[in-house]
Motif scaffolding. Structure first.
Motif, short mmCIF file in Angstrom:
data_model
loop_
_atom_site.label_atom_id
_atom_site.label_comp_id
_atom_site.label_asym_id
_atom_site.label_seq_id
_atom_site.Cartn_x
_atom_site.Cartn_y
_atom_site.Cartn_z
N THR A 12 -3.60 49.38 -3.10
CA THR A 12 -3.39 50.12 -3.97
C THR A 12 -4.97 49.49 -4.22
N LEU A 13 -5.26 47.78 -4.04
CA LEU A 13 -6.18 47.41 -4.69
C LEU A 13 -7.41 48.45 -4.07
N LEU A 14 -7.64 48.92 -3.03
CA LEU A 14 -8.80 49.71 -2.42
C LEU A 14 -9.28 50.29 -3.05
N PRO A 52 -14.29 50.07 -3.01
CA PRO A 52 -15.74 49.50 -2.71
C PRO A 52 -16.08 50.12 -1.44
N TRP A 53 -16.94 50.28 -0.94
CA TRP A 53 -17.88 50.29 -0.05
C TRP A 53 -17.58 52.25 -0.12
N ARG A 54 -17.15 53.15 -0.88
CA ARG A 54 -16.64 54.34 -0.73
C ARG A 54 -15.47 54.30 0.42
N PHE A 55 -14.43 53.08 0.05
CA PHE A 55 -12.99 53.95 0.69
C PHE A 55 -12.32 52.82 -0.72
N GLY A 56 -12.09 54.45 -1.43
CA GLY A 56 -11.25 54.27 -2.06
C GLY A 56 -11.50 54.75 -3.84
N THR A 110 -10.59 58.60 -1.00
CA THR A 110 -9.20 58.42 -1.46
C THR A 110 -8.81 58.66 -0.22
N ILE A 111 -9.14 59.38 1.02
CA ILE A 111 -8.80 59.88 1.94
C ILE A 111 -9.37 58.30 3.62
N THR A 126 -1.79 57.10 -0.19
CA THR A 126 -2.19 57.15 -1.06
C THR A 126 -0.88 57.50 -2.38
N SER A 127 -0.13 56.86 -2.70
CA SER A 127 0.96 57.90 -3.66
C SER A 127 0.76 58.59 -5.14
#
Length: 439
Positions: free
Chosen positions: A64-66, A71-75, A278-279, A299-300
């Motif tokens: 959820t934090l991610l 950060p770094w295109r993760f999330g 997201t993925i 991711t929900s």
């Protein structure tokens, strides 16, 4: 000084904490029920069950934090919450029963790697996901989630407690409380209507003797997840195949959820840029989860309904929810208190929130020209195939297990049918027309 976009707005802590807690209370039943399902099916010890519950909450919080910070295109930097997926838990169980828990953990790790390998190809296919496809997917997701919430209230058909009048009363009373709070409260209290409805439903459950808080504190105070709880993972591509197929389905779901979340918070979304973010977040947390004994973490879309109902669009709210999830995973009594809330009350809250997602899917479809023959056929046929396994459970049970696992996912079937029909109507027709013109 420019005003930040609502999704990037940093609210005071006095607002962030209750808003974040609201997300957690509505979603907490998912990690608890998924862990207990695995534990009871595989006959795990109470100690191992507590460790897995801790790992699931901590990873859900980190994911959820991610997604909130990206950060770094993760999330993707949107108000998302990450949870263990329902279908992956069932697949994890099937792999564990047939090949053993070390192989099941290895399958999760392989699938986490598969996400990264398949993502570049999937990104190129995103142009085949126009609004008619995404809107149809969201409607199917919403109906499926309403069913999940409804089963929390009624229990499973055929079980001794199915349709228990007390549970029905608690579920419908929770819905009524939530609606009343939305109607008559104002300001911040109205934005907290979902959690206030859940609290009111829990209070009613206490009066009816339907709560179970007797074991709070019995499991100690602090608990940390253990790495490799099932021993060294074993890797089998054949065993991991069902989870890899689901990963493709999950990517399609992430596409619809990212676009929908952006629509709700009023942030412009570029699917080719934002969906991969997201993925990647899902892939990284799932990969990490394989080393701590969990199934895939995804991711929900469930919390999107809360964002829509409350109008609170800040991603810092879900970031706080992520911190709360991590704390729950470490501080055992908090998880025990949440676990004591009756399923019927959580289900009543979920029904309202999840139904909002269905409405949002319809809202997306309003942007589509359904008077156009092609669009109406795409939407109608995809809805028919997507809703069939939801409305008629077990319809594919007599088919081979590998095929029925895929077909039983209404979201997956609806997505693939919608994409296929979109290609047939809007791309193959162009190709045929061009060839005829050249002649």
């Amino acid at each position: 000084m420019s005003t930040p976009h609502p999704v990037d707005q940093r609210l005071p802590l006095a607002k962030l904490l209750p808003f974040g807690l609201q997300h957690v209370l509505v979603m907490a039943a998912t990690p608890i029920s998924s862990v207990f399902l695995v534990s009871k099916t595989l006959g795990m010890t109470p100690e191992l069950t507590i460790k897995l519950l801790s790992a699931t909450f901590v990873l859900a919080g980190l994911g959820t934090l991610l997604q909130s910070f990206g950060p770094w295109r993760f999330g993707v930097r949107l108000p998302f919450v990450m949870l263990p997926g329902g279908a992956p838990v069932v697949l994890f169980l099937a792999i564990a029963q047939e090949h053993g828990l070390p192989t099941a953990s290895g399958a999760v790790i392989l699938t986490g790697v598969f996400y990264f390998v398949a993502l570049p190809l999937f990104t190129r296919l995103l142009r085949f996901f126009p609004t008619v496809v995404i809107g149809t997917m969201i409607v199917i997701v919403g109906v499926n989630l309403v069913k999940v919430g409804g089963l929390l209230v009624t229990g499973k058909p055929g079980s001794p407690d199915f349709g228990n009048p007390r549970d029905l009363l608690l579920g419908f009373a929770t819905v009524a409380f939530t609606v009343l709070f939305l109607r008559f409260l104002t300001g911040m209290l109205r934005q907290l209507a979902v959690v206030l409805g859940l609290v009111a439903g829990t209070g009613m459950a206490v009066l009816l003797g339907a709560t179970s808080f007797g074991e709070v504190g019995a499991g100690g105070v602090f608990n940390l997840p253990d790495p490799l709880p099932f021993g060294a993972p074993e890797f089998s591509l054949f065993a991991a195949l069902p989870l890899m197929v689901f990963a493709l389905v999950s990517m399609a779901e992430a596409t619809g959820q990212t676009v929908l979340n952006g629509e709700i918070v009023g942030k412009e979304i570029d699917p080719r840029r934002d969906v991969p973010r997201t993925i990647r977040g899902d892939a990284l947390i799932s990969l990490l989860g394989g080393f701590f004994g969990t199934s895939l973490m995804v991711t929900s879309g469930e919390n999107i309904g809360i964002v829509r109902m409350t109008g609170v669009r800040s991603r810092y709210v879900t970031a706080v929810a992520g911190v709360v999830l991590v704390v729950i995973g470490v501080v055992t009594p908090i998880a025990e208190v949440i676990n004591g809330i009756p399923a019927a009350v959580v289900g009543g809250t979920a029904i309202v929130v999840f139904a909002v997602i269905t409405v949002l899917g319809i809202q997306l479809l309003r942007q589509v020209d359904l008077a156009d023959h092609a669009n109406s056929v795409i939407c109608a046929v995809a809805l028919a195939f997507g809703l069939l396994p939801i409305l008629v459970p077990g319809v594919y049970d007599r088919l081979p297990s590998s095929l029925s696992t895929f077909l039983d996912s209404g979201v997956a079937v609806g997505a693939f049918v919608a994409v296929g029909l979109n290609i047939a109507f809007h791309y193959l027709r162009r190709s045929t027309t061009s060839t005829t013109t050249e002649k």
